[in-house]
Design an enzyme around this catalytic site. Structure first.
Site, PDB file in Angstrom:
ATOM      1  N   GLN A 172       6.450  -9.223   2.807  1.00 17.75           N
ATOM      2  CA  GLN A 172       6.226  -8.934   1.380  1.00 17.75           C
ATOM      3  C   GLN A 172       6.952  -9.252   0.440  1.00 17.75           C
ATOM      4  OE1 GLN A 172       4.767  -5.167   2.813  1.00 17.75           O
ATOM      5  NE2 GLN A 172       2.621  -5.352   2.667  1.00 17.75           N
ATOM      6  N   CYS A 228       0.720  -1.149  -0.115  1.00 21.14           N
ATOM      7  CA  CYS A 228       0.011   0.014   0.104  1.00 21.14           C
ATOM      8  C   CYS A 228       0.869   1.432  -0.026  1.00 21.14           C
ATOM      9  CB  CYS A 228      -0.976  -0.051   1.193  1.00 21.14           C
ATOM     10  SG  CYS A 228      -0.149  -0.418   2.723  1.00 21.14           S
ATOM     11  N   GLY A 267      -3.977  11.230   3.632  1.00 16.95           N
ATOM     12  CA  GLY A 267      -2.842  11.274   3.529  1.00 16.95           C
ATOM     13  C   GLY A 267      -1.790  10.471   4.350  1.00 16.95           C
TER      14      GLY A 267
END
Length: 417
Positions: free
Chosen positions: A118, A50, A189
């Site tokens: 990941q 992400c 943000g």
């Protein structure tokens, strides 16, 4: 000869989450194939989270325009969209960046553990689809081992917490049965990303709002949550029990009047103002039933937990500085391996052929004796060839392509196309 390792990346450091989302690759396996086909890459690994989309590649040269063109076609962007968003690094700088990644120094939350898993998943997938090869497999295997060792020895992943997760923790401590409450996140943000990650990790449902519904939708696709219209939120604060406010608005979004109106219709509310400058009117704290905490208070709690991590950064950077040289040498050594394999194969073929001739001339049929002679010839060949081959590998590690070129001529090595 050169190991030709390239890194191209779009990350949270240059791009807010709603921009980052535009560069997200939907089918990573197919994308690796497209990059290899259209960008001149020999090997390809894509790391996508992400907070980042990163390409590691092996190529004879780095053609940035071809890489950007392929990437743009995969995600439906114009090539000029990459301006100011994409970074490129090659060789030693790419190795250094990968080691920072696996060690947790390039994460939004210093030392976070998730990125290591990941990266492992990314190289495993690339292996399975044959997108990676000897160079990237070796690079990632060694980098993961180095990163794991650094994390274990330094403890960089222990004792730290982000502003987002601290804010969620405070909400848990102040709101009974938080999972049954309505939670709203205002903003899309960097800080909002941290809050959303923490809420997701703990299994909470939440709504997200921003200036435009499109931005909220893009954020929710990447981070979870349900998008809601900004206008509906401003007139409906009574619908929520917890507000996480993380915007850059130059005025109060959450005003005294709006919360007074909301509190006429409900029993209590917690508001966490994570904005800088603040976007929640401080007078809200005087309203009965409202608990308000601001960024300064939360950041002070975070700083106590993060201080130990920050003190370790310089030590880890020094370790990475030493390890990157070792990693670079290992990668350079791979340039010699095709030649070394070819020489060993050719010599062993010659050995086996001459052995068969000798056995036929001797009329030897005894299997045990044949095995002894076979092992003897293998041992002799190994003893003769190993020293020059190891010297070729060493020359490759030391960055001496002229010696590799000379060795190729001496052994009549034909480099594959």
């Amino acid at each position: 000869m050169s190991q030709g390792i390239i890194n191209a990346r779009v990350t949270f450091r240059n791009s807010p989450i709603h921009v980052l989302e535009q560069f997200t690759i939907r089918d990573v396996d197919d994308a690796c194939l497209q990059f290899k086909r259209h960008s001149g890459l020999e090997e390809c690994v894509i790391i996508q989270t992400c907070n980042r989309i990163e390409l590691f590649a092996k190529a004879p040269s780095c053609n940035q325009d071809r890489i950007k063109k392929t990437w743009a076609s995969l995600v439906g962007l114009e090539e000029d969209s990459f301006e100011g968003n994409v970074e490129f690094e090659e060789g030693r700088e790419a190795f250094y960046h990968l080691l920072k990644l696996v060690s947790g120094l390039d994460s939004m939350v210093l030392g976070e553990e998730q990125i290591l898993g990941q990266i492992k998943s990314s190289i495993t997938s690339a292996r399975e689809t044959k997108a990676s090869g000897d160079h990237l497999n070796t690079l990632f295997d060694k980098a993961i081992r180095i990163g794991t060792r650094i994390r274990n020895s330094s403890g960089i992943g222990r004792g730290g917490i982000s502003v987002g997760s601290m804010a969620v923790k405070l909400a848990e401590e102040n709101i009974d049965e938080l999972k049954t409450k309505k939670v709203l996140l205002i903003g899309t943000g960097e800080v909002s990303t941290l809050v959303a990650k923490s809420l997701q990790k703990r299994g909470y449902t939440f709504d997200v709002t921003s200036r435009t519904i499109a931005r909220s939708q893009a954020f929710c696709e990447a981070m979870g949550g349900g998008p809601v219209r900004f206008e509906d939120v401003l007139s409906g604060f009574e619908n929520y029990d917890v507000l996480f406010v993380a915007t850059t608005a130059p005025y109060f979004l959450v005003t005294h009047e709006r919360i007074i109106d909301a509190m006429r219709k409900k029993g209590g509310m917690m508001i966490l103002d994570l904005s800088n400058p603040r976007t929640v009117d401080e007078r809200v704290a005087t309203i009965g039933g409202v608990k308000l905490m601001n960024l300064d208070q939360i950041a002070e709690m975070v700083e106590k937990n993060m201080k130990a991590r920050k003190n370790k950064v310089k030590t880890i950077e020094n370790i990475i500085g030493e390890e990157v040289g070792v990693l670079e040498a290992s990668m350079k050594r791979l340039d010699a391996e095709p030649l070394v394999r070819d020489v060993f194969q050719n010599i062993d073929t010659l050995r086996a052929r001459e052995l068969q001739k000798a056995l036929q001339m001797l009329g030897e049929k005894d299997a045990e004796k044949i095995k002894i002679i076979d092992d003897l010839t293998k041992s002799i060949v190994e003893s003769i060839v190993s020293t020059p081959m190891n010297n070729i590998r060493k020359a490759s590690e030391q960055g001496k392509p002229d010696i590799l070129e000379l060795a190729g001529k001496l052994f009549d090595y034909k480099k594959p196309d």
